[in-house]
Design a protein around this motif. Sequence first.
Motif, PDB file in Angstrom:
ATOM      1  N   SER A  49      17.175 -45.418  21.330  1.00  0.00           N
ATOM      2  CA  SER A  49      16.974 -46.291  22.494  1.00  0.00           C
ATOM      3  C   SER A  49      15.851 -47.269  22.222  1.00  0.00           C
ATOM      4  N   ARG A  50      15.860 -48.366  22.949  1.00  0.00           N
ATOM      5  CA  ARG A  50      14.822 -49.391  22.814  1.00  0.00           C
ATOM      6  C   ARG A  50      14.096 -49.551  24.142  1.00  0.00           C
ATOM      7  N   VAL A  51      12.780 -49.616  24.071  1.00  0.00           N
ATOM      8  CA  VAL A  51      11.967 -49.945  25.242  1.00  0.00           C
ATOM      9  C   VAL A  51      11.260 -51.256  24.942  1.00  0.00           C
ATOM     10  N   ASP A  52      11.626 -52.282  25.670  1.00  0.00           N
ATOM     11  CA  ASP A  52      11.091 -53.634  25.485  1.00  0.00           C
ATOM     12  C   ASP A  52      10.031 -53.856  26.555  1.00  0.00           C
ATOM     13  N   MET A  53       8.760 -53.884  26.157  1.00  0.00           N
ATOM     14  CA  MET A  53       7.687 -53.965  27.147  1.00  0.00           C
ATOM     15  C   MET A  53       6.779 -55.173  26.922  1.00  0.00           C
ATOM     16  N   LEU A  59       7.394 -52.483  36.804  1.00  0.00           N
ATOM     17  CA  LEU A  59       6.563 -51.279  36.818  1.00  0.00           C
ATOM     18  C   LEU A  59       5.366 -51.527  35.912  1.00  0.00           C
ATOM     19  N   VAL A  60       4.157 -51.468  36.477  1.00  0.00           N
ATOM     20  CA  VAL A  60       2.921 -51.671  35.722  1.00  0.00           C
ATOM     21  C   VAL A  60       2.260 -50.309  35.506  1.00  0.00           C
ATOM     22  N   PHE A  61       2.024 -49.957  34.238  1.00  0.00           N
ATOM     23  CA  PHE A  61       1.394 -48.689  33.899  1.00  0.00           C
ATOM     24  C   PHE A  61      -0.019 -48.925  33.378  1.00  0.00           C
ATOM     25  N   VAL A  62      -0.977 -48.127  33.883  1.00  0.00           N
ATOM     26  CA  VAL A  62      -2.375 -48.185  33.444  1.00  0.00           C
ATOM     27  C   VAL A  62      -2.743 -46.804  32.911  1.00  0.00           C
ATOM     28  N   HIS A  63      -3.069 -46.713  31.622  1.00  0.00           N
ATOM     29  CA  HIS A  63      -3.347 -45.424  30.978  1.00  0.00           C
ATOM     30  C   HIS A  63      -4.722 -44.893  31.348  1.00  0.00           C
ATOM     31  N   ASP A  79      -1.681 -45.395  21.250  1.00  0.00           N
ATOM     32  CA  ASP A  79      -1.463 -44.265  22.156  1.00  0.00           C
ATOM     33  C   ASP A  79      -0.836 -44.739  23.453  1.00  0.00           C
ATOM     34  N   ALA A  80      -1.422 -45.791  24.032  1.00  0.00           N
ATOM     35  CA  ALA A  80      -0.959 -46.308  25.319  1.00  0.00           C
ATOM     36  C   ALA A  80       0.453 -46.865  25.212  1.00  0.00           C
ATOM     37  N   VAL A  81       0.730 -47.603  24.128  1.00  0.00           N
ATOM     38  CA  VAL A  81       2.053 -48.206  23.950  1.00  0.00           C
ATOM     39  C   VAL A  81       3.129 -47.138  23.818  1.00  0.00           C
ATOM     40  N   TYR A  82       2.908 -46.160  22.962  1.00  0.00           N
ATOM     41  CA  TYR A  82       3.930 -45.133  22.743  1.00  0.00           C
ATOM     42  C   TYR A  82       4.071 -44.201  23.948  1.00  0.00           C
ATOM     43  N   ARG A  83       2.966 -43.911  24.634  1.00  0.00           N
ATOM     44  CA  ARG A  83       3.064 -43.082  25.839  1.00  0.00           C
ATOM     45  C   ARG A  83       3.901 -43.787  26.905  1.00  0.00           C
ATOM     46  N   PHE A  84       3.659 -45.077  27.105  1.00  0.00           N
ATOM     47  CA  PHE A  84       4.427 -45.788  28.129  1.00  0.00           C
ATOM     48  C   PHE A  84       5.897 -45.908  27.728  1.00  0.00           C
ATOM     49  N   ALA A  85       6.155 -46.088  26.440  1.00  0.00           N
ATOM     50  CA  ALA A  85       7.544 -46.125  25.982  1.00  0.00           C
ATOM     51  C   ALA A  85       8.228 -44.798  26.295  1.00  0.00           C
ATOM     52  N   GLN A  86       7.521 -43.702  26.073  1.00  0.00           N
ATOM     53  CA  GLN A  86       8.083 -42.380  26.376  1.00  0.00           C
ATOM     54  C   GLN A  86       8.342 -42.210  27.865  1.00  0.00           C
ATOM     55  N   ILE A  87       7.376 -42.609  28.694  1.00  0.00           N
ATOM     56  CA  ILE A  87       7.545 -42.479  30.147  1.00  0.00           C
ATOM     57  C   ILE A  87       8.701 -43.343  30.640  1.00  0.00           C
ATOM     58  N   ALA A  88       8.730 -44.598  30.217  1.00  0.00           N
ATOM     59  CA  ALA A  88       9.774 -45.519  30.669  1.00  0.00           C
ATOM     60  C   ALA A  88      11.157 -45.009  30.271  1.00  0.00           C
ATOM     61  N   HIS A  89      11.255 -44.465  29.060  1.00  0.00           N
ATOM     62  CA  HIS A  89      12.554 -43.947  28.597  1.00  0.00           C
ATOM     63  C   HIS A  89      12.938 -42.668  29.336  1.00  0.00           C
ATOM     64  N   VAL A 118       5.710 -53.048  32.176  1.00  0.00           N
ATOM     65  CA  VAL A 118       4.510 -53.816  31.838  1.00  0.00           C
ATOM     66  C   VAL A 118       3.353 -52.836  31.683  1.00  0.00           C
ATOM     67  N   LEU A 119       2.722 -52.845  30.524  1.00  0.00           N
ATOM     68  CA  LEU A 119       1.579 -51.980  30.251  1.00  0.00           C
ATOM     69  C   LEU A 119       0.294 -52.787  30.344  1.00  0.00           C
ATOM     70  N   PHE A 120      -0.690 -52.236  31.067  1.00  0.00           N
ATOM     71  CA  PHE A 120      -2.035 -52.808  31.039  1.00  0.00           C
ATOM     72  C   PHE A 120      -2.926 -51.807  30.324  1.00  0.00           C
ATOM     73  N   THR A 121      -3.472 -52.205  29.169  1.00  0.00           N
ATOM     74  CA  THR A 121      -4.319 -51.309  28.396  1.00  0.00           C
ATOM     75  C   THR A 121      -5.723 -51.881  28.267  1.00  0.00           C
TER      76      THR A 121
END
Length: 412
Positions: free
Chosen positions: A43-47, A134-138, A146-156, A165-168
């Motif tokens: 799967s692909r997560v485009d963020m 959806l905006v995610f703040v780690h 860490d933040a990028v891969y965690r959000f990809a996991q959550i979104a998937h 959208v990730l804010f890191t």
Amino acid sequence: MKVGKPSKPVRYTAIALSFMLSACATHPGNVLAPVAGTAPDASRVDMLVATTREPVTDPGELFSGERGKAISLTNIVVSVPPDKKRKIGEIQWPARLPGDPARDFVTLKTEKLGSESQVLDWLKHNQGRKKRVLVFVHGFNNSYSDAVYRFAQIAHDAGTDAAPVLFTWPSRASVFDYVYDKESTNFSRFALEELLRQAAKSPDVTEVTVLAHSMGSWLAVEALRGMAMRDNGISPKIRNVVLAWPDIDVDVFRRQLIEMGPKRPQFTIFASRGDRALAVSKWISGDVDRVGSADVRPYASQLKALGITVIDTTDVKAGDPLAHNTFAESPEMVQLLGKRLSGQSLDTGEVTLADRVGITALGTMRVVGSTAGAAATAPAAIVSPAARREFTRQFQQVGTSLSQSLSGQIAY
């Protein structure tokens, strides 16, 4: 010289640090350099990633934990391995670089976005039919990757249909830099506020949900408070805020809500009285309870009137020693989070799942994907035995002061 036992604070610190260090996974750091090729059924997560971190020249790292001088925007595409080769809630870090898309999370694309037109173009291609974001703040102790891969996991795993959208913010990704990380959230408040403001202003966005974890919850709530005070209110497009184990002083949180005014987004709080990381934070912060580990259920009626849902997860089996990342790592909790983010109720047919993982949901919440006026509510029957304990004293003031604020009185 006689050497006695170490003092209680020293012993507490040593135990806390051992817990924290045992929770830190080791994995390759420079995973963001794009790999060639994909795997069947991956799967692909485009963020879209917005950050206040300082950029670096290493393509595998992109940004450090130091503080930058501007907001940087990057389009990152992450490949998630086929579901049959992974467990929900886990990030399959590559054992060596480059990773294998058939079994690892890998990066397929990184592109810096330097213009508003590029951002709008990304949004149009990723917003979906209903134009949600959806905006995610780690939280604390996260590198950029860490933040990028965690959000990809959550979104998937959560299966949300919103544009991710990730804010890191600048975290040094070290358990010994708690104070630096906390100050970095303060440093990043206006940047997140501006990101949310621009998302809400966009005609291509109909609804914004904010999901924040741990220390990132402080940053998210402060950004919303700043928006409310600067703009004389929060955009109605920002309808829902989900705080997972928020590392926020309960007294400060009460003030933040009051200063937002009565027209606040709906808030959902995932909390656990067994969160060891927040126990350490409480000790560091003057022994004041944190919102993510306080028991607020006896005040359910007042919280409900304020549009606040509390989901107690004390009895959920945690996958990490600190019981602090359950929202993303527990397969059952990820499913529940996904249902919340897609507007599904935990009532009737969902009671079995909720009861099995031992959660309690109180109040109401409108979430990404919900229809106007819809509410997601769980019955009191879900309450587990451990969930019947007395309410922590610090939150007693929440019901009274916040209720007073709704009638026009501002009180501490």
